[in-house]
Design an enzyme around this catalytic site. Structure first.
Site, PDB file in Angstrom:
ATOM      1  CB  CYS A   1      -0.898  -0.008   1.234  1.00 54.30           C
ATOM      2  SG  CYS A   1      -1.903   1.476   1.401  1.00 54.30           S
TER       3      CYS A   1
ATOM      4  CB  CYS B   1      -5.393  -0.405   2.089  1.00 56.65           C
ATOM      5  SG  CYS B   1      -4.270  -0.933   3.402  1.00 56.65           S
TER       6      CYS B   1
ATOM      7  CB  CYS C   1      -8.691  -3.400 -12.242  1.00 48.22           C
ATOM      8  SG  CYS C   1      -8.232  -2.176 -13.461  1.00 48.22           S
TER       9      CYS C   1
HETATM   10 FE    FE Z   1      -2.947   1.009   3.415  1.00 44.35          FE
END
Ligand code: FE
Length: 142
Positions: A55, A104, A127
């Site tokens: 992330c 996330c 995606c």
């Molecule tokens: Fe994150």
């Protein structure tokens, strides 16, 4: 990836002004305002190096290069997350479409969408915006 450490379940929460300070303008737009980068413009859509896509906001490992494939879409595409618990999925009815947003789980930042037209391994296509990811090559730690 293992996530049995209780610390791993801790949420990362920041104010929007803190995110704005931490992220690039494009990263902020995609991650925190659910933006979408233009196809074939991101850093990773055509990357074929072994490693982990984390992330870009909080560093959580999200997608392994082992599950990356060429979808032809112009965005990094994966057939499954590195850990099912690392991403959250929710209905997204914006822009006149019915899609499933992927975010996330650790920091609630927007990543992209998942579609049911992926390769046989899972039938799913995650995606994901390059701007939502920070790639770490496998040999970076050796
Ligand atoms: Fe994150």
């Amino acid at each position: 990836m293992m996530s049995d450490d209780a610390e791993c379940d801790k949420k990362v929460t920041k104010s929007e002004s803190e995110w704005r300070d931490k992220l690039s303008p494009e990263g902020y737009h995609v991650l925190r305002e659910k933006g979408t980068e233009r196809a074939f413009t991101g850093a990773y859509w055509d990357l074929k190096v072994n490693g982990m896509y984390r992330c870009a906001a909080c560093g959580e490992p999200l997608f392994s290069s082992e599950t990356k494939y060429d979808s032809g879409s112009g965005w990094p595409s994966f057939y499954e997350p590195a850990d099912a618990n690392s991403v959250a999925e929710q209905a997204d009815h914006s822009h006149g479409m019915i899609r499933t947003e992927v975010s996330c789980r650790k920091c609630d930042s927007h990543l992209g969408h998942v579609f049911p037209d992926g390769p046989p391994q899972s039938g799913l296509r995650y995606c994901i915006n390059s701007a939502s990811l920070a790639f770490e090559a496998d040999d970076a730690e050796s």
